[in-house]
Scaffold this active site. Sequence first.
Site, short mmCIF file in Angstrom:
data_model
loop_
_atom_site.label_atom_id
_atom_site.label_comp_id
_atom_site.label_asym_id
_atom_site.label_seq_id
_atom_site.Cartn_x
_atom_site.Cartn_y
_atom_site.Cartn_z
N CYS A 113 4.89 -16.37 8.98
CA CYS A 113 4.24 -16.32 7.67
C CYS A 113 2.62 -15.94 7.42
O CYS A 113 2.30 -15.19 8.94
CB CYS A 113 4.00 -17.77 7.26
N CYS A 123 0.99 -17.52 10.56
CA CYS A 123 1.09 -16.82 11.66
C CYS A 123 0.43 -15.40 12.76
O CYS A 123 -0.47 -15.62 13.27
CB CYS A 123 2.76 -17.07 12.00
N ASP A 131 -11.61 22.86 9.08
CA ASP A 131 -11.73 21.29 7.98
C ASP A 131 -11.49 20.41 8.71
O ASP A 131 -11.38 19.05 7.66
CB ASP A 131 -9.92 21.64 7.52
N ASP A 178 -5.93 22.00 7.67
CA ASP A 178 -5.21 21.99 8.63
C ASP A 178 -6.04 22.97 10.12
O ASP A 178 -5.55 22.68 11.30
CB ASP A 178 -4.04 22.82 9.23
N ASP A 202 -6.76 23.02 1.26
CA ASP A 202 -7.17 24.10 2.33
C ASP A 202 -5.80 25.41 2.02
O ASP A 202 -4.81 24.64 1.52
CB ASP A 202 -7.08 23.64 3.96
#
Length: 741
Positions: A56, A59, A644, A640, A460
């Site tokens: 729960c 916990c 960037d 990437d 990009d």
Amino acid sequence: MSVSPASPTRNEPFEDERVSASACPACIAAPSAEQMAKSGDVKGARIMLSLPTAHCAVCITDVERELMKQPGVKSARVNLTLKRASVDAAGDVEPAGLIAALDKIGYEAHELDPGMLSATEADKRGRDLLMRIGVSGFAMMNIMMLSIAVWSGAEDSTRDLFHWISAAIALPTTIFAGQPFFANAWSSLRGGRLGMDVPISLAILLALGISLFETMHSGAHAYFEAATMLTFFLLVGRYLDYRTRAVARSAAEELAALEVPRATVLRDGEEVIVPVGELAVGDLIRVRPGGRIPADGEVTDGQSESDRSLLTGESLPVQVLPGMALSAGEVNLTGPLTLRVTAAGRDSSLHRMADLVAMAESAKTKYTSLAERAARAYAPIVHILSFTAFCAWAWITGGDFRLAVNIAAAVLIITCPCALGLAVPAVVTAASGKLFRKGLLIKDGTALERLAEIDTVVFDKTGTLTMGAPRPQNLSDLSPEALSVAMALAEGSSHPLARALHEAAAGQGGVPATLTDLREVPGYGVEGVWQEQRVRLGRANWIGAEDGTTTATHLKIGDVTPISIRFADTLRTGAEEAVAGLKAQGKQVWLVSGDVEGAVSDLAARLGIEAYRAGALPAEKAQLVNDLTQQGHRVLMVGDGLNDTAALAAAHVSVSPASALDAARTASDIVLLGKDLAPVSDAASISVRARRRIKQNFGISIVYNIFAVPLALTGLATPLMAALAMSASSITVSLNSLRLR
């Protein structure tokens, strides 16, 4: 990505280094995960603990709080769905110390291999619950048969005999079948807490207690069948909850399922089968066709094809040749291979990916915090309500303690916050698993929540919307000397244009010139000295060349007129679908690039992107994201390159391809494992649906308590009805979460 240049705005390793780091830079996921780990995504010691008794939101709070108290622990996250804790700690922290600390507060814990889940252990839990359900169900039916005689009018000694026989069946059955509840309740009390199994256990014991009291005093009524029936239905509810969670198979568990237990090692020319845990770096392993790769390694002998679909989402196999790197979890398809192990066990990229996913699934969100606060308030409130109901009904009925106890027990059971505890983790697990199957690895658990809030997407160009594998079109215009100088300059950069130029020149038999004082100028290009002349390769305005209308980099040797080297790139698979899908969702789409105006505008027109910006430097990309944010937009940045990185960090949420530079992947929240860009659109849609499911789950929990609690308090719900209602609410929440699948 800056564009007209071969400007070295990236610092990725060169070809000789990249061969050992990635077998296919555009699509392989596992080596990229390994690079993420090396670049700082996984720091210090990662300790995984199994928590079989956690169930729960209370916990979660108790375990995390206790773990964070331990010296050397940097962070601790509990994944309720997988029943495990992931601890980021200093290297000298021992799992045994953490296990002992949790034991003191009443939680059983066991060390696990990072990112791995034992299917055998999970199956054992399911079988154990089924066995207890069978025992309690069989006893329940027998006691009900005895009760029929009592209900039919058996009196005095006959009735008492049937009650005592029922007691003889119910007591050992309930003690055995109810052990999951009693054990958890005892652990909670021993640790000074009131977990959700405390009131459940108390309700079962109250039903048994009042039945024994009636039997010992020759009472007309006993409730042994109610006690066993209550235990039976509580166990059924817990098992159904277990099964629905198992169906919501997490991405971490799917990665774990890719590990093979044994590997074939070549020792002194002979094949020896050993456990994967015994593999060491440098071992030679043999993988036959149809076998799964047991560890990261470099192919030393053999040719084949590899299936990476479960790691990257890519359906097409990849050709495998000597010198290529393969990751644990890939499938060797057509020919035998010999690999030299580069990483095994918990150091393999498969383990590190699983670890990242498990951490993301356990991350704190505003919804998780809300559920935990509500669950913390549950324990004192439910016991106060139950005691109040007992006292009130005892007073109202003039001392009918039997009825008062039944109502108190019903209140204890019906107010259980199981549904509230499942509201968030069940959805996050289902959503992350679905995104992983589409080829998206979520590194930050809050990314899913933030992704649901975006209204603007910034792409990009080079390496993101395009494959980042351009081809030079006019190398024949360069003299042999100019080609060798360009090749030498390109060697100093890992920008896509520079790599393409270097590879094409090498393919024509070119030999790089000898340069001195070689250095890169981020966002502009690379320069050096050749035969006492300053030479440059990069952006037009830096070189002093004229900007064209196509993607190009420019070479200048001394005072000679610059030479433009034109490139053609290919569109990334799924780029059109991604842009169209995002626009269909009502998102504003931007294209930002360092490339020339003509190349950027052509790509924008092709993809239907109305807002674009060309010739953007790294700082200008980040500034665009900041400007959009200040205007009130929530921005998703997809990029990437090194240039960037600032924009990725500034965005509300960010995505990078697996082929991206380490810095870009580190700055991003989500990694695109395959070549296909279409899952970016799917991720935005799934995140919105996930947020909707979480809100629905909260609504289900609230509505349930609004109707159920008054029913119990007013005596309209028996303990058995309360058990059925509580189980139904948990199962409803779980099934609602599974709709994401």
